[in-house]
Motif scaffolding. Structure first.
Motif, PDB file in Angstrom:
ATOM      1  N   ALA A  98       9.337   6.977 -15.620  1.00 42.87           N
ATOM      2  CA  ALA A  98       9.367   7.021 -14.157  1.00 42.87           C
ATOM      3  C   ALA A  98      10.627   6.343 -13.618  1.00 42.87           C
ATOM      4  O   ALA A  98      11.273   6.859 -12.701  1.00 42.87           O
ATOM      5  CB  ALA A  98       8.108   6.368 -13.587  1.00 42.87           C
ATOM      6  N   LEU A  99      10.989   5.202 -14.199  1.00 37.57           N
ATOM      7  CA  LEU A  99      12.206   4.514 -13.762  1.00 37.57           C
ATOM      8  C   LEU A  99      13.454   5.310 -14.124  1.00 37.57           C
ATOM      9  O   LEU A  99      14.425   5.341 -13.357  1.00 37.57           O
ATOM     10  CB  LEU A  99      12.262   3.106 -14.358  1.00 37.57           C
ATOM     11  N   GLN A 100      13.436   5.966 -15.269  1.00 37.73           N
ATOM     12  CA  GLN A 100      14.567   6.811 -15.662  1.00 37.73           C
ATOM     13  C   GLN A 100      14.736   7.958 -14.666  1.00 37.73           C
ATOM     14  O   GLN A 100      15.851   8.257 -14.239  1.00 37.73           O
ATOM     15  CB  GLN A 100      14.348   7.353 -17.070  1.00 37.73           C
ATOM     16  N   LEU A 101      13.632   8.601 -14.302  1.00 36.79           N
ATOM     17  CA  LEU A 101      13.689   9.683 -13.313  1.00 36.79           C
ATOM     18  C   LEU A 101      14.211   9.161 -11.975  1.00 36.79           C
ATOM     19  O   LEU A 101      15.029   9.799 -11.317  1.00 36.79           O
ATOM     20  CB  LEU A 101      12.305  10.314 -13.125  1.00 36.79           C
ATOM     21  N   MET A 102      13.723   7.996 -11.582  1.00 40.07           N
ATOM     22  CA  MET A 102      14.119   7.404 -10.306  1.00 40.07           C
ATOM     23  C   MET A 102      15.616   7.084 -10.284  1.00 40.07           C
ATOM     24  O   MET A 102      16.283   7.284  -9.266  1.00 40.07           O
ATOM     25  CB  MET A 102      13.315   6.118 -10.072  1.00 40.07           C
ATOM     26  N   ASN A 103      16.143   6.610 -11.407  1.00 40.67           N
ATOM     27  CA  ASN A 103      17.549   6.200 -11.463  1.00 40.67           C
ATOM     28  C   ASN A 103      18.514   7.357 -11.684  1.00 40.67           C
ATOM     29  O   ASN A 103      19.720   7.175 -11.529  1.00 40.67           O
ATOM     30  CB  ASN A 103      17.745   5.155 -12.565  1.00 40.67           C
ATOM     31  N   ASN A 104      18.002   8.529 -12.023  1.00 41.80           N
ATOM     32  CA  ASN A 104      18.856   9.682 -12.267  1.00 41.80           C
ATOM     33  C   ASN A 104      19.391  10.202 -10.925  1.00 41.80           C
ATOM     34  O   ASN A 104      18.624  10.542 -10.030  1.00 41.80           O
ATOM     35  CB  ASN A 104      18.055  10.769 -12.989  1.00 41.80           C
ATOM     36  N   GLY A 105      20.689  10.251 -10.802  1.00 44.50           N
ATOM     37  CA  GLY A 105      21.316  10.693  -9.561  1.00 44.50           C
ATOM     38  C   GLY A 105      20.913  12.091  -9.128  1.00 44.50           C
ATOM     39  O   GLY A 105      20.916  12.403  -7.939  1.00 44.50           O
ATOM     40  N   ASP A 116      13.587   0.520  -2.394  1.00 40.66           N
ATOM     41  CA  ASP A 116      12.160   0.198  -2.274  1.00 40.66           C
ATOM     42  C   ASP A 116      11.308   1.463  -2.160  1.00 40.66           C
ATOM     43  O   ASP A 116      10.244   1.565  -2.768  1.00 40.66           O
ATOM     44  CB  ASP A 116      11.909  -0.715  -1.073  1.00 40.66           C
ATOM     45  N   GLU A 117      11.783   2.407  -1.374  1.00 42.67           N
ATOM     46  CA  GLU A 117      11.058   3.679  -1.231  1.00 42.67           C
ATOM     47  C   GLU A 117      11.074   4.467  -2.535  1.00 42.67           C
ATOM     48  O   GLU A 117      10.078   5.098  -2.905  1.00 42.67           O
ATOM     49  CB  GLU A 117      11.651   4.523  -0.092  1.00 42.67           C
ATOM     50  N   ALA A 118      12.188   4.440  -3.228  1.00 48.70           N
ATOM     51  CA  ALA A 118      12.290   5.132  -4.521  1.00 48.70           C
ATOM     52  C   ALA A 118      11.298   4.536  -5.517  1.00 48.70           C
ATOM     53  O   ALA A 118      10.619   5.266  -6.249  1.00 48.70           O
ATOM     54  CB  ALA A 118      13.711   5.044  -5.062  1.00 48.70           C
ATOM     55  N   LEU A 119      11.193   3.217  -5.539  1.00 49.12           N
ATOM     56  CA  LEU A 119      10.251   2.556  -6.445  1.00 49.12           C
ATOM     57  C   LEU A 119       8.806   2.914  -6.087  1.00 49.12           C
ATOM     58  O   LEU A 119       7.992   3.175  -6.969  1.00 49.12           O
ATOM     59  CB  LEU A 119      10.454   1.037  -6.425  1.00 49.12           C
ATOM     60  N   LYS A 120       8.504   2.953  -4.793  1.00 47.59           N
ATOM     61  CA  LYS A 120       7.153   3.346  -4.363  1.00 47.59           C
ATOM     62  C   LYS A 120       6.823   4.758  -4.845  1.00 47.59           C
ATOM     63  O   LYS A 120       5.709   5.024  -5.292  1.00 47.59           O
ATOM     64  CB  LYS A 120       7.025   3.274  -2.839  1.00 47.59           C
ATOM     65  N   LYS A 121       7.791   5.666  -4.760  1.00 47.40           N
ATOM     66  CA  LYS A 121       7.562   7.038  -5.223  1.00 47.40           C
ATOM     67  C   LYS A 121       7.394   7.085  -6.741  1.00 47.40           C
ATOM     68  O   LYS A 121       6.548   7.823  -7.259  1.00 47.40           O
ATOM     69  CB  LYS A 121       8.696   7.960  -4.783  1.00 47.40           C
ATOM     70  N   ALA A 122       8.175   6.286  -7.469  1.00 46.87           N
ATOM     71  CA  ALA A 122       8.053   6.253  -8.928  1.00 46.87           C
ATOM     72  C   ALA A 122       6.676   5.724  -9.338  1.00 46.87           C
ATOM     73  O   ALA A 122       6.040   6.264 -10.247  1.00 46.87           O
ATOM     74  CB  ALA A 122       9.161   5.396  -9.536  1.00 46.87           C
ATOM     75  N   VAL A 123       6.208   4.694  -8.661  1.00 45.83           N
ATOM     76  CA  VAL A 123       4.874   4.145  -8.952  1.00 45.83           C
ATOM     77  C   VAL A 123       3.802   5.175  -8.604  1.00 45.83           C
ATOM     78  O   VAL A 123       2.872   5.394  -9.381  1.00 45.83           O
ATOM     79  CB  VAL A 123       4.644   2.820  -8.186  1.00 45.83           C
ATOM     80  N   ALA A 124       3.952   5.830  -7.462  1.00 46.87           N
ATOM     81  CA  ALA A 124       2.966   6.842  -7.050  1.00 46.87           C
ATOM     82  C   ALA A 124       2.908   7.988  -8.054  1.00 46.87           C
ATOM     83  O   ALA A 124       1.817   8.462  -8.402  1.00 46.87           O
ATOM     84  CB  ALA A 124       3.311   7.372  -5.653  1.00 46.87           C
ATOM     85  N   LEU A 125       4.071   8.431  -8.527  1.00 44.19           N
ATOM     86  CA  LEU A 125       4.087   9.499  -9.542  1.00 44.19           C
ATOM     87  C   LEU A 125       3.362   9.064 -10.811  1.00 44.19           C
ATOM     88  O   LEU A 125       2.598   9.836 -11.396  1.00 44.19           O
ATOM     89  CB  LEU A 125       5.532   9.882  -9.893  1.00 44.19           C
ATOM     90  N   THR A 126       3.583   7.835 -11.219  1.00 43.06           N
ATOM     91  CA  THR A 126       2.963   7.344 -12.444  1.00 43.06           C
ATOM     92  C   THR A 126       1.458   7.190 -12.258  1.00 43.06           C
ATOM     93  O   THR A 126       0.689   7.471 -13.179  1.00 43.06           O
ATOM     94  CB  THR A 126       3.615   6.014 -12.874  1.00 43.06           C
ATOM     95  N   GLU A 127       1.030   6.773 -11.078  1.00 44.58           N
ATOM     96  CA  GLU A 127      -0.410   6.706 -10.792  1.00 44.58           C
ATOM     97  C   GLU A 127      -1.017   8.111 -10.827  1.00 44.58           C
ATOM     98  O   GLU A 127      -2.100   8.315 -11.379  1.00 44.58           O
ATOM     99  CB  GLU A 127      -0.656   6.096  -9.415  1.00 44.58           C
TER     100      GLU A 127
END
Length: 185
Positions: A98-105, A116-127
Protein backbone atom coordinates in the motif's frame (compact mmCIF):
# COMPACT_ATOMS: atom_id res chain seq x y z
CA UNK A 1 4.12 -52.57 41.26
CA UNK A 2 0.67 -51.88 39.82
CA UNK A 3 -0.44 -50.02 42.96
CA UNK A 4 2.84 -48.16 43.21
CA UNK A 5 2.52 -47.01 39.61
CA UNK A 6 -1.10 -45.95 40.14
CA UNK A 7 -0.10 -44.10 43.30
CA UNK A 8 2.76 -42.39 41.50
CA UNK A 9 0.48 -41.31 38.67
CA UNK A 10 -2.11 -40.03 41.14
CA UNK A 11 0.58 -38.14 43.01
CA UNK A 12 1.90 -36.67 39.78
CA UNK A 13 -1.53 -35.48 38.65
CA UNK A 14 -2.35 -34.23 42.14
CA UNK A 15 0.86 -32.20 42.24
CA UNK A 16 0.19 -30.89 38.75
CA UNK A 17 -3.37 -29.96 39.68
CA UNK A 18 -2.29 -27.95 42.71
CA UNK A 19 0.73 -26.55 40.90
CA UNK A 20 -1.43 -25.44 37.99
CA UNK A 21 -3.99 -23.99 40.39
CA UNK A 22 -1.32 -21.99 42.23
CA UNK A 23 0.20 -20.80 38.95
CA UNK A 24 -3.22 -19.74 37.71
CA UNK A 25 -3.94 -17.84 40.92
CA UNK A 26 -0.50 -16.20 40.80
CA UNK A 27 -1.09 -15.23 37.16
CA UNK A 28 -4.48 -13.73 37.99
CA UNK A 29 -3.00 -11.85 40.95
CA UNK A 30 -0.32 -10.42 38.67
CA UNK A 31 -2.93 -9.46 36.11
CA UNK A 32 -5.03 -7.79 38.84
CA UNK A 33 -1.97 -5.88 40.02
CA UNK A 34 -1.24 -4.70 36.47
CA UNK A 35 -4.87 -3.70 35.94
CA UNK A 36 -4.85 -1.89 39.28
CA UNK A 37 -1.75 0.05 38.31
CA UNK A 38 -2.75 0.94 34.74
CA UNK A 39 -6.50 1.14 35.32
CA UNK A 40 -8.46 2.22 32.27
CA UNK A 41 -5.25 2.73 30.33
CA UNK A 42 -4.40 -0.98 30.44
CA UNK A 43 -5.72 -1.64 26.91
CA UNK A 44 -3.89 1.41 25.58
CA UNK A 45 -0.71 0.25 27.28
CA UNK A 46 -1.02 -3.22 25.74
CA UNK A 47 -1.59 -1.66 22.31
CA UNK A 48 1.41 0.63 22.79
CA UNK A 49 3.62 -2.34 23.71
CA UNK A 50 2.36 -4.33 20.69
CA UNK A 51 2.94 -1.40 18.33
CA UNK A 52 6.44 -0.83 19.71
CA UNK A 53 7.32 -4.50 19.30
CA UNK A 54 5.83 -4.56 15.77
CA UNK A 55 7.87 -1.54 14.66
CA UNK A 56 11.14 -2.97 15.98
CA UNK A 57 10.62 -6.50 14.63
CA UNK A 58 13.41 -7.23 12.12
CA UNK A 59 11.12 -9.44 10.01
CA UNK A 60 8.60 -6.61 9.57
CA UNK A 61 11.42 -4.25 8.62
CA UNK A 62 12.78 -6.77 6.12
CA UNK A 63 9.36 -7.06 4.43
CA UNK A 64 8.95 -3.29 4.24
CA UNK A 65 12.44 -2.94 2.77
CA UNK A 66 11.36 -5.20 -0.07
CA UNK A 67 8.72 -2.62 -1.07
CA UNK A 68 10.23 0.67 0.05
CA UNK A 69 14.00 0.22 0.21
CA UNK A 70 16.06 0.52 3.39
CA UNK A 71 15.61 4.25 3.91
CA UNK A 72 11.93 4.24 2.95
CA UNK A 73 11.18 1.34 5.30
CA UNK A 74 12.91 3.09 8.21
CA UNK A 75 10.98 6.30 7.52
CA UNK A 76 7.69 4.43 7.17
CA UNK A 77 8.20 2.59 10.47
CA UNK A 78 8.79 5.90 12.22
CA UNK A 79 5.84 7.72 10.68
CA UNK A 80 3.28 5.96 8.48
CA UNK A 81 3.04 2.40 9.85
CA UNK A 82 1.27 3.60 13.00
CA UNK A 83 -1.75 4.66 10.91
CA UNK A 84 -2.08 1.06 9.67
CA UNK A 85 -1.67 -0.36 13.17
CA UNK A 86 -4.35 2.02 14.45
CA UNK A 87 -6.69 0.56 11.82
CA UNK A 88 -5.89 -2.99 12.95
CA UNK A 89 -3.77 -3.79 9.90
CA UNK A 90 -0.69 -5.80 10.84
CA UNK A 91 0.28 -7.65 7.65
CA UNK A 92 3.63 -6.10 6.70
CA UNK A 93 3.26 -7.24 3.07
CA UNK A 94 -0.06 -5.41 2.72
CA UNK A 95 1.34 -2.33 4.45
CA UNK A 96 4.45 -2.34 2.28
CA UNK A 97 2.50 -2.72 -0.96
CA UNK A 98 0.00 0.00 0.00
CA UNK A 99 2.83 2.41 0.83
CA UNK A 100 4.63 1.48 -2.40
CA UNK A 101 1.47 2.24 -4.39
CA UNK A 102 1.01 5.50 -2.50
CA UNK A 103 4.60 6.61 -3.16
CA UNK A 104 4.53 5.75 -6.86
CA UNK A 105 4.31 8.98 -8.84
CA UNK A 106 2.06 7.32 -11.45
CA UNK A 107 -0.65 6.98 -8.80
CA UNK A 108 -0.70 10.66 -7.74
CA UNK A 109 -4.00 11.23 -9.54
CA UNK A 110 -5.63 8.72 -7.18
CA UNK A 111 -3.74 9.35 -3.93
CA UNK A 112 -3.35 13.11 -4.38
CA UNK A 113 -0.59 15.50 -3.37
CA UNK A 114 -1.40 15.88 0.34
CA UNK A 115 0.65 13.26 2.26
CA UNK A 116 -1.95 12.90 5.03
CA UNK A 117 -4.78 12.32 2.57
CA UNK A 118 -2.63 9.88 0.58
CA UNK A 119 -1.91 7.91 3.75
CA UNK A 120 -5.62 7.83 4.64
CA UNK A 121 -6.38 6.40 1.19
CA UNK A 122 -3.59 3.81 1.50
CA UNK A 123 -4.95 2.69 4.88
CA UNK A 124 -8.51 2.60 3.52
CA UNK A 125 -7.40 0.46 0.57
CA UNK A 126 -5.64 -1.96 2.89
CA UNK A 127 -8.71 -2.17 5.15
CA UNK A 128 -10.87 -2.84 2.09
CA UNK A 129 -8.48 -5.56 0.98
CA UNK A 130 -8.51 -7.14 4.43
CA UNK A 131 -12.30 -7.08 4.69
CA UNK A 132 -13.21 -7.95 1.10
CA UNK A 133 -13.67 -11.50 -0.02
CA UNK A 134 -11.49 -13.06 -2.68
CA UNK A 135 -14.44 -12.97 -5.08
CA UNK A 136 -14.00 -9.29 -5.88
CA UNK A 137 -10.88 -10.11 -7.90
CA UNK A 138 -12.73 -12.43 -10.30
CA UNK A 139 -14.50 -10.29 -12.90
CA UNK A 140 -16.99 -13.07 -13.56
CA UNK A 141 -18.10 -13.42 -9.95
CA UNK A 142 -21.20 -11.98 -8.39
CA UNK A 143 -19.08 -10.50 -5.58
CA UNK A 144 -17.08 -8.48 -8.11
CA UNK A 145 -20.22 -7.16 -9.81
CA UNK A 146 -21.92 -6.22 -6.53
CA UNK A 147 -18.78 -4.57 -5.13
CA UNK A 148 -18.22 -2.62 -8.33
CA UNK A 149 -21.85 -1.45 -8.66
CA UNK A 150 -22.15 -0.42 -5.00
CA UNK A 151 -18.85 1.41 -5.00
CA UNK A 152 -19.73 3.28 -8.21
CA UNK A 153 -23.01 4.41 -6.63
CA UNK A 154 -21.25 5.44 -3.43
CA UNK A 155 -18.63 7.48 -5.30
CA UNK A 156 -21.35 9.18 -7.34
CA UNK A 157 -23.35 9.95 -4.21
CA UNK A 158 -20.36 11.32 -2.26
CA UNK A 159 -18.60 13.25 -5.01
CA UNK A 160 -21.25 13.93 -7.62
CA UNK A 161 -19.18 12.65 -10.56
CA UNK A 162 -20.80 10.99 -13.54
CA UNK A 163 -21.12 7.20 -13.81
CA UNK A 164 -18.24 6.88 -16.30
CA UNK A 165 -15.74 8.70 -14.07
CA UNK A 166 -16.96 6.79 -11.03
CA UNK A 167 -16.55 3.48 -12.91
CA UNK A 168 -12.98 4.43 -13.89
CA UNK A 169 -12.21 5.27 -10.26
CA UNK A 170 -13.64 1.94 -9.06
CA UNK A 171 -11.59 0.05 -11.64
CA UNK A 172 -8.48 1.76 -10.26
CA UNK A 173 -9.49 0.84 -6.72
CA UNK A 174 -10.04 -2.80 -7.66
CA UNK A 175 -6.67 -2.81 -9.42
CA UNK A 176 -4.93 -1.44 -6.31
CA UNK A 177 -6.79 -3.93 -4.10
CA UNK A 178 -5.67 -6.74 -6.40
CA UNK A 179 -2.04 -5.63 -6.14
CA UNK A 180 -2.26 -5.60 -2.35
CA UNK A 181 -3.86 -9.04 -2.41
CA UNK A 182 -1.06 -10.42 -4.60
CA UNK A 183 1.52 -9.01 -2.19
CA UNK A 184 -0.17 -10.71 0.75
CA UNK A 185 0.10 -14.16 -0.85
Amino acid sequence: LQYATAGGVAGYYGANYYGDKLAKEAGEAKKDAILGYWGEDYGKRQQYLYDKKYKTDPENMKVLQKYLGAYGAREAMNTQVQAFLNAGITDPKAIGKALQLMNNGKNRDFFGQDPDEALKKAVALTEWNRDAGKGIYDKNSRAYQVFREQTIKEIQRNSGVNANDAANEVDKIIGYLGQIELARQ
